[in-house]
Write a protein that holds these residues in place. Sequence first.
Motif, PDB file in Angstrom:
ATOM      1  N   UNK A 177       5.626   5.517   6.067  1.00  0.00           N
ATOM      2  CA  UNK A 177       4.478   5.947   5.286  1.00  0.00           C
ATOM      3  C   UNK A 177       5.024   6.777   4.123  1.00  0.00           C
ATOM      4  N   UNK A 178       4.820   6.285   2.890  1.00  0.00           N
ATOM      5  CA  UNK A 178       5.329   6.991   1.710  1.00  0.00           C
ATOM      6  C   UNK A 178       4.175   7.467   0.828  1.00  0.00           C
ATOM      7  N   UNK A 233       8.554  11.366   3.460  1.00  0.00           N
ATOM      8  CA  UNK A 233       8.395  10.061   4.113  1.00  0.00           C
ATOM      9  C   UNK A 233       8.241  10.221   5.631  1.00  0.00           C
ATOM     10  N   UNK A 234       7.426   9.374   6.213  1.00  0.00           N
ATOM     11  CA  UNK A 234       7.150   9.434   7.650  1.00  0.00           C
ATOM     12  C   UNK A 234       7.455   8.068   8.258  1.00  0.00           C
ATOM     13  N   UNK A 235       8.235   8.047   9.307  1.00  0.00           N
ATOM     14  CA  UNK A 235       8.456   6.798  10.026  1.00  0.00           C
ATOM     15  C   UNK A 235       7.231   6.520  10.900  1.00  0.00           C
ATOM     16  N   UNK A 266       0.821  -1.197   0.000  1.00  0.00           N
ATOM     17  CA  UNK A 266       0.000   0.000   0.000  1.00  0.00           C
ATOM     18  C   UNK A 266       0.856   1.248   0.000  1.00  0.00           C
ATOM     19  N   UNK A 267       0.598   2.134   0.934  1.00  0.00           N
ATOM     20  CA  UNK A 267       1.360   3.378   1.037  1.00  0.00           C
ATOM     21  C   UNK A 267       2.539   3.267   1.985  1.00  0.00           C
ATOM     22  N   UNK A 268       3.032   2.050   2.192  1.00  0.00           N
ATOM     23  CA  UNK A 268       4.122   1.844   3.144  1.00  0.00           C
ATOM     24  C   UNK A 268       5.308   1.139   2.499  1.00  0.00           C
ATOM     25  N   UNK A 269       6.491   1.621   2.843  1.00  0.00           N
ATOM     26  CA  UNK A 269       7.744   0.942   2.516  1.00  0.00           C
ATOM     27  C   UNK A 269       8.311   0.385   3.807  1.00  0.00           C
ATOM     28  N   UNK A 270       8.821  -0.840   3.748  1.00  0.00           N
ATOM     29  CA  UNK A 270       9.387  -1.486   4.931  1.00  0.00           C
ATOM     30  C   UNK A 270      10.849  -1.785   4.638  1.00  0.00           C
TER      31      UNK A 270
END
Length: 469
Positions: free
Chosen positions: A107-108, A114-116, A92-96
């Motif tokens: 959260x990208x 970008x937000x941690x 989704x809207x997340x990179x791990x």
Amino acid sequence: MTVRRGVLIGPLAVLLSGCLSGCAGEPPLRAAPLPVVSDTPAPTGAPIDPDILKKHDATIRHSDNLRPIAGVNNPPPFDTAAAIGTDLAFTGNHAIAGNYEGFTVYDVSAPERPVIVSQVYCPGPQNDVTVSGNLLFLSVDLPMGGASCDPGVSGRTWEGLRIFDITDKAAPKYVGAVATPCGSHTATLVSADARNVILYSSSAPSRLGGGAGAACERNKGRLTVVKVPVGDPARAAVAATPVVLDDGGTALPEPFGYGGCHDVTVFAAKKLAAASCIGDGLLLDVTDPYDPRVLDRVQDPEHFGYWHSAVFTRDGERVVFSDEFGAGRSVVCDPKTGPQLGGNGVYAIENGRLKLLGYFKIPRPQLAPKTCSAHNGSLVPARGKDMMVQGWYDGGVSVIDFTDPARAREIAYFQREKSPFDHGGSWAAYFYAGHIYSSDMIAGLDVLKLTGVPLDPALPGEFNPQTQR
């Protein structure tokens, strides 16, 4: 296990001022980490001096068509040289982002900001990440104190796959683990449905030593198939250990000794897989994922010293194998080494056989790296073209057009000068939902914008680069 939450981003007014760090020669903006209070012991080593990172960022060079638009340094406790950034996965809207000390969820949804969302401290080299639905898998390839993230567990007897529930991205939960023979260096999502997730775990058995030596010897030439019940991931188990190299693999010089599989990329639509097996490149039929069938096996000592990873074209008619010559401990993509070793071979797939069509290495004469060879990358969805983006350690990030395999060429790049530490640079660079994300081993997450290339629309979904659908 400790989860850390925080936003690493500066004030919006600052981000919108000037040229947003995208001007040539200027580093991306990096916000100061939020303070973190934790009762979990921090990783070994002192925090990296922020001035060192600033000076390193000041060395950034990039082509006009590949602009850095954001960057996030690793906050405590991932701010030491021992906290090495590794692979990336997306949902989704997340990179791990994996890290030798755990993983970070970003959260990208706004790539330029970008937000941690959370950090999980859970040491286990390499902590390569794989995502399926609400489950996250961490690959651990050296014996640890136990299956959980509890640092108080004594002894070093466990290695394999750890499993987390990431339904709540702000609070991932450890839900189970499965020990795998010789550990898990990388893992590949082979298939997933409402009932089960099937993964290939590769052990890269060149890492012999300690209590794992006998297990690695027994696992030579094998893949480990792990089956994970979606409704009860704690019951994950090894379902099969099929042989794909009946002789154990092509022998390599010390310290590697013998081959084995480092990584597997699956092309789901054709039930194919490309296995990079250190001394060998394999094409597999994975119609039965528990019993993959070898269609072809190639060696190419002229171009390959360490078959590392692979990327299929969108039609599955070609595959690019990458050579991590020296297992990331050598410098072979500098000009003095010449055009062979440490690059990419482009192969046609013809009647189940692999045929070399061309070879590519990054061409930049200004390179003066400490470590440099081909590493992790993915396709770029360019209309009418075969393109990929790839990390090269200190060689940075390269966008490659291999539409004509015999004349593959770099069309864009992003690079810092050599790392101030023994390791550094881009571990992995992937195209996701319109942007390129690079996991720098020391600097953290870089977000890059590619321009001048006609791209197919790309929406957020679920993306494990080793699983092409």
